[in-house]
Design an enzyme around this catalytic site. Structure first.
Site, PDB file in Angstrom:
ATOM      1  N   GLY A   1      53.141  40.079  66.807  1.00 13.37           N
ATOM      2  CA  GLY A   1      52.100  41.043  67.126  1.00 13.37           C
ATOM      3  C   GLY A   1      51.522  42.193  66.279  1.00 13.37           C
TER       4      GLY A   1
ATOM      5  N   GLY B   1      52.955  24.774  57.017  1.00 11.43           N
ATOM      6  CA  GLY B   1      54.137  24.117  56.802  1.00 11.43           C
ATOM      7  C   GLY B   1      54.731  23.740  55.731  1.00 11.43           C
TER       8      GLY B   1
ATOM      9  N   ALA C   1      55.626  35.535  68.168  1.00 11.12           N
ATOM     10  CA  ALA C   1      54.509  36.414  68.714  1.00 11.12           C
ATOM     11  C   ALA C   1      54.697  37.869  68.383  1.00 11.12           C
ATOM     12  CB  ALA C   1      54.402  36.356  70.385  1.00 11.12           C
TER      13      ALA C   1
ATOM     14  N   ILE D   1      45.567  27.111  57.060  1.00  8.61           N
ATOM     15  CA  ILE D   1      45.172  27.423  58.537  1.00  8.61           C
ATOM     16  C   ILE D   1      46.354  28.326  58.841  1.00  8.61           C
ATOM     17  CG2 ILE D   1      44.451  25.094  59.030  1.00  8.61           C
ATOM     18  CD1 ILE D   1      47.276  24.552  60.264  1.00  8.61           C
TER      19      ILE D   1
ATOM     20  N   CYS E   1      44.599  35.760  64.052  1.00  5.57           N
ATOM     21  CA  CYS E   1      46.063  36.081  64.575  1.00  5.57           C
ATOM     22  C   CYS E   1      45.839  35.605  66.094  1.00  5.57           C
ATOM     23  CB  CYS E   1      46.393  37.483  64.401  1.00  5.57           C
ATOM     24  SG  CYS E   1      47.878  37.585  65.054  1.00  5.57           S
TER      25      CYS E   1
ATOM     26  N   LYS F   1      40.626  34.434  56.589  1.00  5.97           N
ATOM     27  CA  LYS F   1      41.643  33.691  56.979  1.00  5.97           C
ATOM     28  C   LYS F   1      41.521  33.106  58.297  1.00  5.97           C
ATOM     29  CE  LYS F   1      46.759  33.460  57.593  1.00  5.97           C
ATOM     30  NZ  LYS F   1      47.959  34.084  57.183  1.00  5.97           N
TER      31      LYS F   1
END
Length: 304
Positions: free
Chosen positions: A71, A244, A69, A191, A130, A165
């Site tokens: 930010g 991943g 996170a 993703i 995001c 995105k």
């Protein structure tokens, strides 16, 4: 073995792209190896104004990956243009992908307009996904109309390819992608991270100061394959796949699902040489699966 691909009209020597948020502006990695071996890289998500980011703790390990996170901590677009891009010329000779974030349509437009004049920037990766920022980011990425509005507005101020995105935190990823394509997007990137959280059992509170964070790492890979596969069926513009990815085999699998190029994210944080090693492994994996040229396998899983 031919590893070349073309992304939105711009040739890449290979499809391997370190993902935004995991590679900074490339300088730290350039001290470890020649990053020109990469197809390109997506630099740190950039906003209109400088951002300090979220309070700490903002990163946590989890089985099969990590939560973050951060930010959108970044120095702001003016600093990127005046300092980071000129410095980048010293260690990166290829077009770079600029990752753009914002909290309003005006934010996205302003950043993209300024980047349109930058020769080093090949593509604008417009991040409407995001999950770690309040009041912007994912709110655009979870509604097709909002996603289309951002896409249209950005396309009006730049001649560079716009790759939108997308967040996986939606019920219909194909509908989101189609809305962006219809609004003029030149490509789709997916993703981004999946929203998650962990608890600190001693404190009986969320582990991250932000409460929730974006989950990334190998556990996400099957989800990425599924969503890239679905989006390939829905749109005719190029797809940049990610989620991943940790091996050359993963790159080939995502390309067969429909990706033209593939971003490597969390793996760079575990092993700073990850992207380089994936590039080096590609010819061997291509040979193993009897692949002469990578472009021939894009979307191959749809054709049998």
């Amino acid at each position: 073995m031919n590893t070349q691909v073309t992304l939105c009209g711009i040739p890449l020597s290979n499809p391997v792209i370190p993902a935004s948020g995991t590679f900074g502006f490339g300088a730290e990695f350039a001290q470890l190896y020649d990053i020109n071996c990469l197809g390109t890289f997506s630099f740190k998500g950039t906003t209109r104004e400088p951002r300090f980011g979220n309070p700490t703790p903002r990163i946590a390990e989890i089985p099969g990956g990590m939560l973050n996170a951060v930010g959108l901590q970044n120095p702001g677009i003016d600093h990127v243009i005046s300092q980071e891009l000129p410095r980048m010329k010293e260690y990166f000779r290829k077009p770079v992908m600029a990752n753009v974030s914002g909290f309003s349509i005006e934010d996205y437009v302003e950043v993209c307009r300024k980047l349109d004049d930058q020769d080093q920037v090949g593509w604008l990766e417009v991040n409407i996904s995001c999950p770690n920022v309040h009041g912007g980011g994912m709110s655009f990425g979870t509604d097709p109309k909002s996603a289309a509005s951002v896409t249209r507005a950005v396309k009006e101020v730049t001649s560079k390819p716009v790759i939108v995105k997308l967040t996986p935190n939606v019920t219909d990823i194909a509908a989101m992608a189609k809305a962006c394509e219809d609004a003029g997007a030149d490509g789709i990137s997916l993703i981004n991270t999946v929203l998650g959280m962990r608890l600190d059992l001693n404190r009986r509170k969320p582990l991250l100061a932000n409460t929730t964070g974006g989950m990334s790492g190998p556990a996400l890979f099957p989800l990425a394959v599924r969503m890239v596969y679905q989006v390939y069926e829905a749109v005719s513009i190029p797809i940049v796949g990610m989620g991943g990815v940790s091996s050359a085999r993963d790159v080939v699998e995502l390309m067969m699902a429909g990706a033209t190029a593939v971003e490597v994210g969390a793996a760079n944080l575990v092993n700073p040489y990850a992207s380089k090693e994936i590039v080096e492994q590609l010819p061997q994996v291509m040979e193993q699966y009897h692949i002469e040229t990578l472009t021939e396998i894009i979307g191959g899983a749809h054709h049998g």
